[in-house]
Design a protein around this motif. Structure first.
Motif, short mmCIF file in Angstrom:
data_model
loop_
_atom_site.label_atom_id
_atom_site.label_comp_id
_atom_site.label_asym_id
_atom_site.label_seq_id
_atom_site.Cartn_x
_atom_site.Cartn_y
_atom_site.Cartn_z
N MET A 32 0.83 -1.20 0.00
CA MET A 32 0.00 0.00 0.00
C MET A 32 0.87 1.26 0.00
O MET A 32 0.57 2.24 -0.69
CB MET A 32 -0.93 0.00 1.22
N LEU A 33 1.95 1.24 0.76
CA LEU A 33 2.87 2.39 0.78
C LEU A 33 3.46 2.63 -0.61
O LEU A 33 3.60 3.78 -1.04
CB LEU A 33 3.99 2.16 1.79
N ALA A 34 3.78 1.53 -1.31
CA ALA A 34 4.33 1.66 -2.66
C ALA A 34 3.30 2.28 -3.59
O ALA A 34 3.63 3.14 -4.42
CB ALA A 34 4.78 0.29 -3.17
N LEU A 35 2.05 1.87 -3.45
CA LEU A 35 0.98 2.45 -4.27
C LEU A 35 0.79 3.93 -3.96
O LEU A 35 0.58 4.75 -4.87
CB LEU A 35 -0.33 1.70 -4.03
N VAL A 36 0.84 4.28 -2.67
CA VAL A 36 0.70 5.68 -2.28
C VAL A 36 1.82 6.51 -2.87
O VAL A 36 1.59 7.62 -3.39
CB VAL A 36 0.65 5.81 -0.74
N ASP A 37 3.05 6.00 -2.80
CA ASP A 37 4.19 6.72 -3.37
C ASP A 37 4.00 6.96 -4.86
O ASP A 37 4.27 8.06 -5.37
CB ASP A 37 5.48 5.93 -3.14
N LYS A 38 3.53 5.94 -5.57
CA LYS A 38 3.30 6.08 -7.01
C LYS A 38 2.18 7.09 -7.28
O LYS A 38 2.28 7.92 -8.19
CB LYS A 38 2.93 4.73 -7.62
N ALA A 39 1.11 7.00 -6.48
CA ALA A 39 -0.03 7.90 -6.69
C ALA A 39 0.36 9.34 -6.44
O ALA A 39 -0.03 10.24 -7.20
CB ALA A 39 -1.19 7.50 -5.77
N THR A 40 1.12 9.60 -5.38
CA THR A 40 1.51 10.99 -5.08
C THR A 40 2.51 11.52 -6.10
O THR A 40 2.70 12.73 -6.22
CB THR A 40 2.11 11.09 -3.66
N THR A 63 -6.33 2.32 -8.14
CA THR A 63 -6.31 1.10 -7.33
C THR A 63 -6.63 1.42 -5.88
O THR A 63 -7.41 0.71 -5.23
CB THR A 63 -4.94 0.41 -7.43
N LEU A 64 -6.04 2.48 -5.36
CA LEU A 64 -6.30 2.88 -3.97
C LEU A 64 -7.77 3.24 -3.78
O LEU A 64 -8.40 2.83 -2.80
CB LEU A 64 -5.42 4.07 -3.59
N VAL A 65 -8.32 4.01 -4.71
CA VAL A 65 -9.72 4.41 -4.62
C VAL A 65 -10.63 3.19 -4.68
O VAL A 65 -11.58 3.05 -3.89
CB VAL A 65 -10.08 5.41 -5.74
N ALA A 66 -10.36 2.27 -5.60
CA ALA A 66 -11.19 1.07 -5.75
C ALA A 66 -11.17 0.23 -4.48
O ALA A 66 -12.16 -0.41 -4.13
CB ALA A 66 -10.70 0.24 -6.94
N LYS A 123 -2.97 5.15 -12.42
CA LYS A 123 -3.37 3.76 -12.21
C LYS A 123 -3.25 3.38 -10.74
O LYS A 123 -4.12 2.70 -10.19
CB LYS A 123 -2.48 2.84 -13.07
N ALA A 124 -2.19 3.82 -10.09
CA ALA A 124 -2.01 3.51 -8.66
C ALA A 124 -3.11 4.17 -7.84
O ALA A 124 -3.64 3.57 -6.91
CB ALA A 124 -0.64 3.99 -8.20
N LEU A 125 -3.44 5.40 -8.19
CA LEU A 125 -4.49 6.10 -7.46
C LEU A 125 -5.84 5.42 -7.67
O LEU A 125 -6.63 5.28 -6.73
CB LEU A 125 -4.57 7.56 -7.90
N PHE A 139 -12.92 12.96 -11.97
CA PHE A 139 -11.89 13.73 -11.25
C PHE A 139 -10.50 13.30 -11.68
O PHE A 139 -9.61 14.13 -11.89
CB PHE A 139 -12.07 13.54 -9.75
N LEU A 140 -10.31 11.99 -11.80
CA LEU A 140 -8.99 11.49 -12.18
C LEU A 140 -8.59 11.91 -13.59
O LEU A 140 -7.41 11.96 -13.93
CB LEU A 140 -8.95 9.96 -12.06
N GLU A 141 -9.60 12.22 -14.42
CA GLU A 141 -9.33 12.66 -15.79
C GLU A 141 -9.13 14.18 -15.87
O GLU A 141 -8.69 14.69 -16.89
CB GLU A 141 -10.49 12.25 -16.71
#
Length: 289
Positions: free
Chosen positions: A9-17, A26-29, A22-24, A271-273
């Motif tokens: 999850m931390l790796a996904l957060v790092d990618k999203a920020t 995944t977190l939202v889903a 795509k990482a964001l 929003f993501l778009e």
């Protein structure tokens, strides 16, 4: 919801920020259904729950950089959602508060006879089920916001008392004691008045037309009976994601989990778009939630 390790999850957060859409996504889903179900129980109606879910998801997105991995990601999101909803003033029952006394008096003295058929050719059994799920959910609004949150966390999500205490700013012992009292209060009310879950005289099928007349249900908009339920296995995954659980909670069968409505999912996709997506890269650590 696929259970991921905190490291994942931390790796996904790092990618999203860093701007990885795509990482964001995944977190939202992973959390949008959790947020919607907490919002629905806290606020009482699908419409208010959808609005609050959007607000909370946007708050989560714009504060991702403040997540440091000291708790599970699910716990962090749940804490944001719980604190947002405890202070949420835009929902219907903030303007028209309920009480157990009012609810009980309405059951005892509401004039349910001599009301014409208002079902508009919708099967009465379906409307009775809609009323049952709506009524028991709205009944939660008779509790103050913090008590409601305690009941939902302990009964529907079965959150560990240590984690729930941290979220609500109380000791695990205080949380367990309050949960026990609130659960008993809810159970006593159902036993006294409700013929569906207790030995009371109220029967949903007998009150369908009364409920339609008083705008409690709408035959042309059946939120509960048309919503897609989530499997109980999914809710167990939520509990696992929030670390070990205790064995405090009894089953209140009206606390069914639902998928968040497509309207909410579409809003997040839009929003993501949008250009606002760049906000997540600019949100600083320590921002107020």
């Amino acid at each position: 919801m696929n259970k991921k390790t905190n490291k994942e999850m931390l790796a996904l957060v790092d990618k999203a920020t860093a701007g990885d859409k795509k990482a964001l996504e995944t977190l939202v889903a992973d959390v949008q259904d959790i947020i919607f179900n907490l919002s629905l129980r806290m606020l009482g109606t699908f419409a208010d729950a959808q609005d609050a879910t959007q607000d909370i998801l946007l708050k989560m997105i714009t504060h991702l950089s403040s997540f440091e991995g000291k708790s599970s990601f699910t716990t962090w999101v749940f804490s944001i959602a719980a604190n947002h909803l405890k202070n949420y003033k835009k929902y219907m029952f903030a303007q028209y508060p309920l009480s157990f006394e009012y609810y009980g008096d309405d059951i005892e003295n509401g004039k349910i006879k001599d009301i014409p058929d208002l079902t508009q050719n919708v099967e009465k059994n379906i409307l009775a089920e809609e009323l049952k799920l709506s009524c028991t959910n709205v009944m939660l609004q008779c509790l103050d916001a913090e008590s409601r949150c305690i009941f939902i966390m302990g009964t529907m999500f079965k959150i560990d008392s240590r984690i729930a205490g941290d979220i609500l700013g109380m000791t695990p012992e205080a949380y367990r004691q309050r949960l026990s009292r609130i659960r008993r209060k809810m159970a006593d009310f159902l036993e006294q008045y409700c013929g569906e879950y207790g030995s009371g005289k109220c029967r949903c099928k007998d009150r369908v037309n009364y409920a339609i007349k008083s705008h409690r249900i709408n035959p042309l908009q059946l939120d509960y009976t048309t919503a897609e339920e989530i499997s109980i296995e999914t809710m167990f995954e939520v509990k696992k994601a929030m670390e070990d659980i205790d064995d405090l909670s009894q089953d209140f069968s009206f606390c069914k989990p639902y998928q968040s409505p497509e309207h909410t999912k579409n809003m997040i996709r839009e929003f993501l778009e949008s250009t606002q997506f760049n906000l997540i890269k600019n949100s600083g650590k320590g921002s107020s939630l």
